[in-house]
Write an enzyme that holds these catalytic residues in place. Structure first.
Site, PDB file in Angstrom:
ATOM      1  N   ASP A 109     -17.105   7.296  -1.852  1.00 43.28           N
ATOM      2  CA  ASP A 109     -15.879   7.108  -1.067  1.00 43.28           C
ATOM      3  C   ASP A 109     -15.562   8.448  -0.421  1.00 43.28           C
ATOM      4  OD1 ASP A 109     -13.483   6.083  -0.030  1.00 43.28           O
ATOM      5  OD2 ASP A 109     -12.380   6.330  -1.914  1.00 43.28           O
ATOM      6  N   HIS A 147      -7.150   1.093  -6.562  1.00 50.11           N
ATOM      7  CA  HIS A 147      -7.429   0.211  -5.424  1.00 50.11           C
ATOM      8  C   HIS A 147      -8.092  -1.059  -5.974  1.00 50.11           C
ATOM      9  CE1 HIS A 147      -7.820  -1.086  -1.440  1.00 50.11           C
ATOM     10  NE2 HIS A 147      -8.656  -0.202  -0.934  1.00 50.11           N
ATOM     11  N   ARG A 149     -13.708  -8.624   0.925  1.00 47.02           N
ATOM     12  CA  ARG A 149     -12.261  -8.400   0.728  1.00 47.02           C
ATOM     13  C   ARG A 149     -11.514  -9.684   1.075  1.00 47.02           C
ATOM     14  NH1 ARG A 149      -9.988  -3.244   1.182  1.00 47.02           N
ATOM     15  NH2 ARG A 149      -8.055  -4.273   0.594  1.00 47.02           N
ATOM     16  N   ARG A 187       0.886  -1.179   0.000  1.00 48.14           N
ATOM     17  CA  ARG A 187       0.000   0.000   0.000  1.00 48.14           C
ATOM     18  C   ARG A 187       0.914   1.216   0.000  1.00 48.14           C
ATOM     19  NH1 ARG A 187      -5.261   1.316   3.525  1.00 48.14           N
ATOM     20  NH2 ARG A 187      -6.049   0.045   1.831  1.00 48.14           N
ATOM     21  N   CYS A 198     -16.245   1.661   0.258  1.00 43.48           N
ATOM     22  CA  CYS A 198     -15.106   0.793   0.600  1.00 43.48           C
ATOM     23  C   CYS A 198     -14.719   0.891   2.065  1.00 43.48           C
ATOM     24  CB  CYS A 198     -13.930   1.097  -0.310  1.00 43.48           C
ATOM     25  SG  CYS A 198     -13.140   2.684  -0.023  1.00 43.48           S
ATOM     26  N   GLN A 254      -9.980  -3.829  -3.732  1.00 45.35           N
ATOM     27  CA  GLN A 254     -11.259  -3.343  -3.219  1.00 45.35           C
ATOM     28  C   GLN A 254     -12.338  -3.420  -4.298  1.00 45.35           C
ATOM     29  OE1 GLN A 254     -12.120  -1.906   0.056  1.00 45.35           O
ATOM     30  NE2 GLN A 254     -14.057  -2.507  -0.879  1.00 45.35           N
TER      31      GLN A 254
END
Ligand code: CP
Ligand code: NVA
Length: 308
Positions: A226, A131, A294, A104, A266, A134
């Site tokens: 988001d 991402h 996930r 990440r 998310c 996700q």
């Protein structure tokens, strides 16, 4: 699975996305029945974090354990990376110890460089640009709820960030229609949009970017949003709250979608900003199934990439 890494959904074939989802479904059922599925016995995943995480860290760590392997958390600042050791050397050294790397990072280039110089699979656990894990979990959740992805209308309302970019890649790949509504000046990445347009021509999907949230949500099967200020943009948070206020996912906006529409986020959510409590905790919200997925989707990715 032909792919060696999971850096972007755009790099995957539609068949590979299907393979991930089918295995995720199988592993989810096995986990529910508490049946062992130790496909990665003895394998180790290194997880490099330049940014904080709850879901990504826990789901990868628990996922590796359920698959019979283990995961190591490396906070980048506490490693020699924080003192200037190159990514090139770090990737080569880690490849001598572990069977896969999840990272990440801020710059997307960092995960590309790890993949270029290491000799083990690299998984993108979020960059400023994308991402992918996700959005694969989100698409899996949508497929679970509707039994298909092709032809569904997905509306994404808010910032044209890493989630919006991966939604463009993902929806175009699976033949869905994606409508992204952002304020002027906060659109998704133009290169990602062009790549999605190309994929959509093959898959029969559609991608569109607009400024009107009501137009994006009208008749949608899925409505997602988001945070308005992503990790690294904390200093802009107050200014962004004003710009994005008309893009809040609230009951009035959701009422424009289909009555059977589901809501995705998310997480982490900033309740009262991009999403209201009423929507987040309401009957259409699928956000906690999304978070659970996930685990299952990433276990499938790990099992496919880290196998012998
Ligand atoms: N959605 C997501 O990636 O959450 P974390 O930042 O908690 O990992
Ligand atoms: N867009 C958000 C996603 C967090 C999981 C961020 O990058 O902070």
């Amino acid at each position: 699975m032909r792919a060696r890494h999971l850096l972007s959904i755009h790099d995957l074939g539609l068949d590979e996305v299907g393979e991930i989802f089918d295995l995720a479904q199988e592993l989810k059922e096995r986990q529910r029945r508490r049946e062992p599925h130790r496909r990665l016995e003895g394998k180790t995943l290194a997880m490099i974090f330049e940014k904080p995480s709850t879901r990504t860290r826990v789901s990868f760590e628990v996922g590796m354990a359920q698959l019979g392997g283990r995961a190591l958390v490396l906070n980048a600042a506490d490693t020699q990376l924080g003192r200037g050791e190159t990514l090139h050397d770090t990737a080569k050294v880690l490849s001598r110890y572990v069977d896969g790397i999840m990272a990440r990072t801020f710059a997307h280039e960092t995960v590309l460089e790890l993949a270029r110089h290491g000799s083990v699979p690299v998984i993108n656990g979020l960059t400023d640009l994308l991402h992918p894990c996700q959005v694969l979990a989100d698409l899996f959740t949508i497929r679970e709820r509707f039994g298909r992805l092709e032809g569904l209308v997905i509306a994404y309302v808010g910032d044209g960030n890493n989630m919006a970019n991966s939604y463009l890649h993902g929806a175009a790949k699976v033949g869905a229609e994606l409508r992204v509504a952002t304020p002027e000046g906060y659109r998704p990445d133009p290169g990602v949009f062009r790549a999605a347009e190309t994929d959509a021509r093959t898959s029969g999907g559609r991608v569109a970017v607009m400024t009107d949230p009501a137009a994006a949500v009208a008749g949608a099967h899925v409505v997602c949003t988001d945070t308005w200020a992503s990790m690294g943009q904390e200093a802009e948070h107050e200014a962004r709250k004003k710009v994005f206020a008309p893009y809040q996912l609230n009951a009035a906006l959701l009422a424009r979608a289909r009555s059977e529409a589901i809501v995705l986020h998310c997480l982490p959510a900033h309740r009262g900003e991009e999403i209201t409590d009423e929507v987040m905790d309401g009957p259409q919200s699928a956000v906690f199934d999304e978070a659970e997925n996930r685990l299952h989707v990433q276990k499938a990715i790990l099992a496919l990439l880290l196998r012998e």
